[in-house]
Design a protein around this motif. Structure first.
Motif, PDB file in Angstrom:
ATOM      1  N   GLY A 164       0.973  -0.865  -0.045  1.00 10.09           N
ATOM      2  CA  GLY A 164       0.003  -0.215   0.074  1.00 10.09           C
ATOM      3  C   GLY A 164       0.903   1.333   0.039  1.00 10.09           C
ATOM      4  N   THR A 165       1.945   1.372   0.577  1.00  9.91           N
ATOM      5  CA  THR A 165       2.948   2.307   0.830  1.00  9.91           C
ATOM      6  C   THR A 165       3.097   2.540  -0.964  1.00  9.91           C
ATOM      7  OG1 THR A 165       3.493   1.843   2.775  1.00  9.91           O
ATOM      8  CG2 THR A 165       4.927   3.245   1.501  1.00  9.91           C
ATOM      9  N   ALA A 166       3.697   1.691  -1.353  1.00 14.18           N
ATOM     10  CA  ALA A 166       4.090   1.637  -3.088  1.00 14.18           C
ATOM     11  C   ALA A 166       3.150   2.044  -3.639  1.00 14.18           C
ATOM     12  CB  ALA A 166       4.607   0.410  -3.571  1.00 14.18           C
ATOM     13  N   THR A 183      -2.983   9.395  10.747  1.00 11.88           N
ATOM     14  CA  THR A 183      -2.843   8.542   9.502  1.00 11.88           C
ATOM     15  C   THR A 183      -1.644   7.476   9.791  1.00 11.88           C
ATOM     16  OG1 THR A 183      -3.068   7.752   7.204  1.00 11.88           O
ATOM     17  CG2 THR A 183      -1.770   9.913   7.765  1.00 11.88           C
ATOM     18  N   ILE A 184      -1.369   6.504   8.968  1.00  8.72           N
ATOM     19  CA  ILE A 184      -0.033   5.865   8.996  1.00  8.72           C
ATOM     20  C   ILE A 184       0.978   6.650   8.175  1.00  8.72           C
ATOM     21  CG2 ILE A 184      -0.404   4.565   6.697  1.00  8.72           C
ATOM     22  CD1 ILE A 184       0.629   2.148   8.433  1.00  8.72           C
ATOM     23  N   ILE A 185       2.134   6.344   8.738  1.00  9.99           N
ATOM     24  CA  ILE A 185       3.375   7.185   8.018  1.00  9.99           C
ATOM     25  C   ILE A 185       3.419   7.034   6.520  1.00  9.99           C
ATOM     26  CG2 ILE A 185       5.127   5.308   8.254  1.00  9.99           C
ATOM     27  CD1 ILE A 185       6.697   7.970   9.440  1.00  9.99           C
ATOM     28  N   PHE A 202      -3.797   3.272  18.834  1.00 14.56           N
ATOM     29  CA  PHE A 202      -3.965   4.206  17.348  1.00 14.56           C
ATOM     30  C   PHE A 202      -2.699   4.600  16.900  1.00 14.56           C
ATOM     31  CE2 PHE A 202      -8.628   5.491  17.716  1.00 14.56           C
ATOM     32  CZ  PHE A 202      -8.934   4.228  17.619  1.00 14.56           C
ATOM     33  N   PHE A 203      -2.861   5.388  15.880  1.00 15.92           N
ATOM     34  CA  PHE A 203      -1.529   5.939  15.139  1.00 15.92           C
ATOM     35  C   PHE A 203      -1.098   7.213  15.957  1.00 15.92           C
ATOM     36  CE2 PHE A 203      -4.093   4.964  11.140  1.00 15.92           C
ATOM     37  CZ  PHE A 203      -3.405   3.902  10.916  1.00 15.92           C
ATOM     38  N   LEU A 204       0.148   7.311  15.973  1.00 24.35           N
ATOM     39  CA  LEU A 204       0.813   8.622  16.388  1.00 24.35           C
ATOM     40  C   LEU A 204       0.624   9.633  15.241  1.00 24.35           C
ATOM     41  CD1 LEU A 204       2.136  10.053  18.889  1.00 24.35           C
ATOM     42  CD2 LEU A 204       4.342   9.347  18.020  1.00 24.35           C
TER      43      LEU A 204
HETATM   44  C1  LIG Z   1      -4.263   3.877   5.725  1.00 22.16           C
HETATM   45  C2  LIG Z   1      -3.178   3.308   5.129  1.00 22.16           C
HETATM   46  N1  LIG Z   1      -2.525   3.511   4.187  1.00 22.16           N
HETATM   47  C3  LIG Z   1      -1.260   2.957   3.686  1.00 22.16           C
HETATM   48  C4  LIG Z   1      -0.902   1.849   4.210  1.00 22.16           C
HETATM   49  C5  LIG Z   1       0.363   1.092   3.954  1.00 22.16           C
HETATM   50  O1  LIG Z   1       0.175  -0.221   3.464  1.00 22.16           O
HETATM   51  P1  LIG Z   1       1.078  -1.283   3.401  1.00 22.16           P
HETATM   52  O2  LIG Z   1       1.425  -1.602   4.883  1.00 22.16           O
HETATM   53  O3  LIG Z   1       0.681  -2.248   2.571  1.00 22.16           O
HETATM   54  O4  LIG Z   1       2.310  -0.452   2.662  1.00 22.16           O
HETATM   55  C6  LIG Z   1      -1.649   1.238   5.329  1.00 22.16           C
HETATM   56  C7  LIG Z   1      -1.103  -0.077   6.056  1.00 22.16           C
HETATM   57  O5  LIG Z   1      -1.814  -0.538   7.004  1.00 22.16           O
HETATM   58  C8  LIG Z   1      -2.788   1.890   5.655  1.00 22.16           C
HETATM   59  O6  LIG Z   1      -3.433   1.673   6.994  1.00 22.16           O
END
Ligand SMILES: Cc1ncc(COP(=O)(O)O)c(C=O)c1O
Length: 377
Positions: A55-57, A80-82, A320-322
């Motif tokens: 998902g990051t990619a 959100t996530i980093i 939860f996320f920081l």
């Molecule tokens: C909102 C959100 N975006 C992006 C990602 C990144 O996904 P990945 O872990 O597959 O790189 C995540 C992962 O959990 C996520 O929760």
């Protein structure tokens, strides 16, 4: 210990992965890749799908496709996530944060317009923990200011949003169907999982071509080892895609199970003072990707104390996320200095999520609720 997440993989996954193995198409070409891309795009109501390694990619690729200039600003939630902020930085852009709505925990769309200026290039809504962002006002803002929307639907497989809710013809649309490009993760804790994996969806054929090329090192179709742009190797394997195809076949069942788990948690936890449960706005269908709870002041403890007490009772949780503005890695780089996002800060300290995987049984779910009652009553 009741695990915070355990995926549910069945016979069909085994069958398709074996079929893939036996076919010899184990790398990033093969029929499962194409089936998964088209199947997922169809499910989400999009034209094109480009499967990637995670998902990051997917986020990094989507931003590469719209082509940021150094200094272009992307507005995203602090909570959100980093991965979201990293994708902006890797593309030479500047992440600009907004606080969350205290009900949905998603970006507060009212705050977005305060952050728009002549450097703003795109908005990145993130559907947090399975609840959709209020998309209508964002789509209006993007149109008015000529901004791109890169939707992060990693946590919202199958979640729905009532689009045009103030118009005479509102319509439910799946998360991942909005804006220029939408991004997904298929990590093991997602509703659909390929182990590691991700996807970018779009309706724009030019963006789809660009994404396919960037995903695969920008090989030129007519001159194989000639490259005109800086590509990435973000390919997903056919083996991984086989897992996705198997799960896509039972998508309605998966979403129904997640929604029913969320509703059972709601019912069993609703009487606990001091515990705020996830919202479901009238214009949203929450898939409760992870069932989050937030402690209010009367609970007399913070999320880490609750996590410890639950662990002692055999229940695994996750904090939860920081917020992005509190991340040491960004502070060290001089980003977000002296910025405050009170809703995000509160969520980070007072929120955690309970076991939410598809393999969680009704009995385990009840035991989790029993443990929460014991600790907080
Ligand atoms: C909102 C959100 N975006 C992006 C990602 C990144 O996904 P990945 O872990 O597959 O790189 C995540 C992962 O959990 C996520 O929760």
């Amino acid at each position: 210990m009741i695990p915070v997440n355990e995926p549910l993989l069945g016979k069909r996954e085994e069958e398709l992965v074996l079929e893939c193995l036996r076919s010899g198409w184990i790398s990033s070409a093969g029929k499962f890749i194409e089936d998964f891309e088209q199947g997922w795009a169809d499910y989400c109501g999009r034209r094109y799908g480009i499967a990637v390694s995670n998902g990051t990619a997917a986020l990094q690729l989507a931003l590469a496709c719209i082509g940021l200039k150094p200094g272009d600003e992307i507005i995203l939630p602090a909570f959100t996530i980093i991965s979201c902020a990293l994708a902006v930085i890797y593309n030479g852009g500047v992440p600009v944060l907004v606080d969350s709505d205290p009900r949905t925990w998603c970006m507060d769309v009212e705050r977005v317009k305060e952050k728009i200026n002549r450097h703003t290039r795109a908005i990145m809504p993130v559907h947090i923990y399975g609840h959709p962002v209020d998309m209508d006002p964002l789509l209006d803002l993007a149109k008015k200011h000529g901004l791109a929307i890169i939707e992060d639907a990693a946590e919202a497989h199958g979640a729905e949003y009532l689009c045009g809710k103030k118009s005479c013809a509102p319509a439910w649309r799946r998360c991942g169907s909005f804006g220029d490009m939408s991004c997904f993760s298929f990590y093991a804790n997602k509703l659909v999982s390929t182990g590691e994996g991700g996807m970018v969806l779009t309706d724009d054929p030019a963006l789809a071509d660009r994404a396919r090329s960037f995903r695969n090192l920008c090989f030129q179709p007519d001159r194989r080892f000639h490259h005109q742009e800086l590509g990435f190797n973000f390919r997903l394997t056919n083996l991984q895609a086989a897992l996705g195809v198997a799960q896509l076949e039972r998508m309605d069942q998966i979403v129904a199970r997640k929604r029913s788990m969320g509703q059972t948690y709601n019912r069993l936890l609703k009487d606990i003072d001091g515990l705020k449960l996830p919202a479901e706005e009238p214009w949203a269908k929450n898939v409760y990707w992870m069932y989050g709870v937030v402690l209010s002041d009367e609970a007399g403890m913070d999320a880490s104390e609750l996590a410890q007490a639950l662990k002692e009772r055999g229940v695994e949780t996750r904090p939860f996320f920081l917020g992005m503005h509190e991340q040491p890695v960004f502070q060290k780089r001089g980003l977000f200095i002296a910025e405050n996002y009170p809703v995000t800060e509160r969520l980070a300290r007072r929120g955690l999520y309970l076991p939410s995987g598809l393999a969680l049984t009704e009995e385990q779910l009840k035991n989790v609720c029993q443990a929460v009652h014991e600790v907080l009553s």
